[in-house]
Design an enzyme around this catalytic site. Structure first.
Site, mmCIF file in Angstrom:
data_model
loop_
_atom_site.group_PDB
_atom_site.id
_atom_site.type_symbol
_atom_site.label_atom_id
_atom_site.label_comp_id
_atom_site.label_asym_id
_atom_site.label_seq_id
_atom_site.Cartn_x
_atom_site.Cartn_y
_atom_site.Cartn_z
ATOM 1 N N ARG A 139 -5.327 99.498 4.224
ATOM 2 C CA ARG A 139 -4.929 98.259 4.915
ATOM 3 C C ARG A 139 -4.174 97.436 3.883
ATOM 4 O O ARG A 139 -4.756 97.027 2.861
ATOM 5 C CB ARG A 139 -6.150 97.506 5.445
ATOM 6 C CG ARG A 139 -5.804 96.109 5.914
ATOM 7 C CD ARG A 139 -6.877 95.471 6.766
ATOM 8 N NE ARG A 139 -6.907 96.076 8.092
ATOM 9 C CZ ARG A 139 -7.522 95.529 9.144
ATOM 10 N NH1 ARG A 139 -8.141 94.377 9.030
ATOM 11 N NH2 ARG A 139 -7.493 96.138 10.309
ATOM 12 N N HIS A 159 0.157 98.356 13.363
ATOM 13 C CA HIS A 159 -1.285 98.661 13.408
ATOM 14 C C HIS A 159 -1.494 99.843 14.365
ATOM 15 O O HIS A 159 -2.093 99.689 15.426
ATOM 16 C CB HIS A 159 -2.043 97.406 13.871
ATOM 17 C CG HIS A 159 -3.522 97.443 13.636
ATOM 18 N ND1 HIS A 159 -4.164 98.458 12.952
ATOM 19 C CD2 HIS A 159 -4.511 96.568 14.011
ATOM 20 C CE1 HIS A 159 -5.467 98.199 12.912
ATOM 21 N NE2 HIS A 159 -5.694 97.064 13.547
ATOM 22 N N GLN A 195 -4.978 100.953 16.002
ATOM 23 C CA GLN A 195 -5.452 100.053 17.055
ATOM 24 C C GLN A 195 -4.909 100.460 18.418
ATOM 25 O O GLN A 195 -5.637 100.479 19.416
ATOM 26 C CB GLN A 195 -5.002 98.616 16.727
ATOM 27 C CG GLN A 195 -5.421 97.599 17.754
ATOM 28 C CD GLN A 195 -6.930 97.380 17.762
ATOM 29 O OE1 GLN A 195 -7.506 97.103 16.735
ATOM 30 N NE2 GLN A 195 -7.565 97.502 18.922
ATOM 31 N N CYS A 200 -7.346 93.065 20.292
ATOM 32 C CA CYS A 200 -7.820 93.931 19.199
ATOM 33 C C CYS A 200 -9.005 93.342 18.457
ATOM 34 O O CYS A 200 -9.727 94.063 17.767
ATOM 35 C CB CYS A 200 -6.670 94.234 18.243
ATOM 36 S SG CYS A 200 -6.057 92.777 17.363
ATOM 37 N N ARG A 224 -12.122 102.421 18.597
ATOM 38 C CA ARG A 224 -11.542 102.595 17.255
ATOM 39 C C ARG A 224 -12.195 103.798 16.571
ATOM 40 O O ARG A 224 -11.537 104.585 15.897
ATOM 41 C CB ARG A 224 -11.763 101.326 16.401
ATOM 42 C CG ARG A 224 -11.034 100.079 16.902
ATOM 43 C CD ARG A 224 -9.532 100.211 16.788
ATOM 44 N NE ARG A 224 -9.108 100.529 15.446
ATOM 45 C CZ ARG A 224 -8.981 99.648 14.440
ATOM 46 N NH1 ARG A 224 -9.209 98.366 14.658
ATOM 47 N NH2 ARG A 224 -8.587 100.046 13.234
HETATM 48 N N1 CP Z 1 -8.855 95.068 15.172
HETATM 49 C C1 CP Z 1 -9.051 95.224 13.849
HETATM 50 O O1 CP Z 1 -8.317 95.928 13.154
HETATM 51 O O2 CP Z 1 -10.138 94.574 13.362
HETATM 52 P P1 CP Z 1 -10.550 94.381 11.823
HETATM 53 O O3 CP Z 1 -9.547 93.456 11.209
HETATM 54 O O4 CP Z 1 -11.924 93.786 11.892
HETATM 55 O O5 CP Z 1 -10.535 95.718 11.147
HETATM 56 N N1 NVA Z 2 -2.539 90.535 14.083
HETATM 57 C C1 NVA Z 2 -3.838 90.484 13.459
HETATM 58 C C2 NVA Z 2 -4.598 91.727 13.766
HETATM 59 C C3 NVA Z 2 -5.992 91.781 13.169
HETATM 60 C C4 NVA Z 2 -6.680 93.062 13.467
HETATM 61 C C5 NVA Z 2 -3.673 90.315 11.947
HETATM 62 O O1 NVA Z 2 -2.811 90.983 11.360
HETATM 63 O O2 NVA Z 2 -4.404 89.518 11.364
#
Ligand code: CP
Ligand code: NVA
Length: 307
Positions: free
Chosen positions: A108, A135, A138, A265, A293
Site C-alpha cells: 500500500r 485500488h 477493492q 469500500c 476482500r
Molecule cells: N477499503 C479498504 O481498503 O480499507 P482499509 O483502508 O481499511 O484497508
Molecule cells: N479513497 C480512500 C480509500 C480508502 C480505502 C483513500 O484512499 O483513503
C-alpha cells in the site's frame, strides 16, 4: 516475469473473469468453517507474503493476513517506517532483497510510482493494496459482491457519486473489462484525472459523466460512495465544502432503481459522503463487500502465484 496485480487495466478480461469465479468458489468452499482453519487443499503451505504499508489500513491488512493463513501460508506485515525504506533505502534495493526472502509482496503506497518501481525490480509477484492512483483489489471484492447478489455485470449500471479518486479509477478500468455501464457523478473540479476515461472508452467501456447526483442515479442498479477526503489529501475543509450536494442519502437512493445496491469500500463517514440511514439500511452491502476482500484476495493471490 512474475505475475503482478497492479491495475485492472493491465489484466485481460478473461483473467479477471477467472479470478472472480475463483473468488466465489473459494467463498462457498469455506461456508461453516472456522475463520482460522486452513483451506482443505492448503495451496500455499510454506509460502510467505510480505505486507508493506505506507498508509493506514484495517480491511486490507487483516484480509491479506487471514488470506495467507487460510491458504496455508503466512504473512509478514511492516509499515515503511519500520523498514529501512522509511530511512531512505531505495525501492529498487528493497524489491531485490525482499525477493530473496518472501514469495510475494503486497504494497500500500503513497505514490503509485513506488508500486510500479517495486514491481519492476521484484523477482516475485507484487500486489497493489492501494495507491494514490488506484485500488484494484477493492473493485474485485465489489464486483464479487454484486455478482453474488444475482447481478450479471454486463446488464448492470453502476453510478459513482463523489470524488474521482483511486477507487473510482479502478471502477473505470474494470468497466472496460467486465462490461458494466458506469456513470460518474463528480463535482467538475474533482473529475478523474488524466486519460483514464478516454482509454477505457477506447477499449469499449460505456461511461457517462453526469454532474448532478440525482440525475446520475436515476434508475441505476448500484450507487457507490467513498470518502471525500482520501488518505494523503491535505485540503479536508475545502473538500468537505466543495462536495456539498454529493452525499448519498435517501433521496439519491430513491432516484435509483428499486432494490438498488449501495456500496462503499469503507472507512465511511456517516453524515458526509453517505447518510447513516443508507449505509446502515437494507440496500447497503458494505459489510459483505468488506468480507469479500478476503475471498477476492485469495483468488488474486492464487492467480499471481500459481496459475
Ligand atoms: N477499503 C479498504 O481498503 O480499507 P482499509 O483502508 O481499511 O484497508
Ligand atoms: N479513497 C480512500 C480509500 C480508502 C480505502 C483513500 O484512499 O483513503
Amino acid at each position: 516475469m512474475p505475475k503482478h496485480f497492479l491495475s485492472l487495466a493491465d489484466i485481460d478480461a478473461s483473467e479477471l473473469r477467472i479470478i472472480l469465479d475463483e473468488a466465489r468458489r473459494i467463498k462457498s468452499a469455506r461456508v461453516g468453517r472456522p475463520k482460522g482453519h486452513v483451506d482443505k487443499d492448503a495451496p500455499f503451505s510454506g509460502e510467505t507474503l510480505a505486507l508493506i504499508f505506507e498508509k493506514s489500513s484495517t480491511r486490507t491488512r487483516f484480509s491479506f493476513d487471514m488470506a495467507m493463513r487460510q491458504l496455508g501460508g503466512s504473512a509478514i506485515t511492516a509499515t515503511h517506517s519500520d523498514m529501512q525504506l522509511g530511512r531512505g533505502e531505495s525501492v529498487e534495493d528493497t524489491a531485490k532483497v525482499l525477493s530473496r526472502f518472501v514469495d510475494g509482496i503486497m504494497l500500500r503506497a503513497n505514490r503509485h510510482e513506488t508500486l510500479t518501481t517495486l514491481a519492476r525490480h521484484s523477482a516475485v509477484p507484487v500486489i497493489n493494496g492501494l495507491t494514490d492512483y488506484n485500488h484494484p483489489c477493492q473493485i474485485m471484492a465489489d464486483l464479487q459482491t454484486l455478482e453474488e447478489r444475482g447481478g450479471d455485470l454486463s446488464d448492470m449500471t453502476l453510478t459513482w457519486v463523489g470524488d474521482g479518486n483511486n477507487v473510482a479509477v479502478s471502477f473505470i478500468n474494470g468497466a472496460a473489462k467486465l462490461g458494466y455501464k458506469l456513470r460518474m457523478s463528480t463535482p467538475p473540479d474533482y473529475a478523474v484525472q488524466g486519460q483514464v476515461i478516454e482509454v477505457a472508452r477506447s477499449e469499449g467501456a460505456k461511461i457517462d459523466l453526469i454532474t448532478d447526483p440525482l440525475t446520475a442515479c436515476e434508475n441505476t442498479d448500484v450507487v457507490i460512495a467513498d470518502t471525500f477526503v482520501s488518505m494523503g489529501h491535505e485540503d479536508a475543509d475545502k473538500r468537505l465544502s466543495d462536495f456539498t450536494g454529493y452525499q448519498v442519502n435517501e433521496a439519491v437512493m430513491k432516484a435509483a432503481a428499486k432494490g438498488a445496491i449501495f456500496l462503499h469500500c469503507l472507512p465511511a463517514h456517516r453524515g458526509q459522503e453517505v447518510s447513516a440511514a443508507v449505509i446502515d439500511g437494507p440496500q447497503s452491502a458494505v459489510f459483505d463487500e468488506a468480507e469479500n476482500r478476503l475471498h477476492a484476495q485469495k483468488a488474486i493471490i492464487r492467480w499471481c502465484f500459481k496459475v
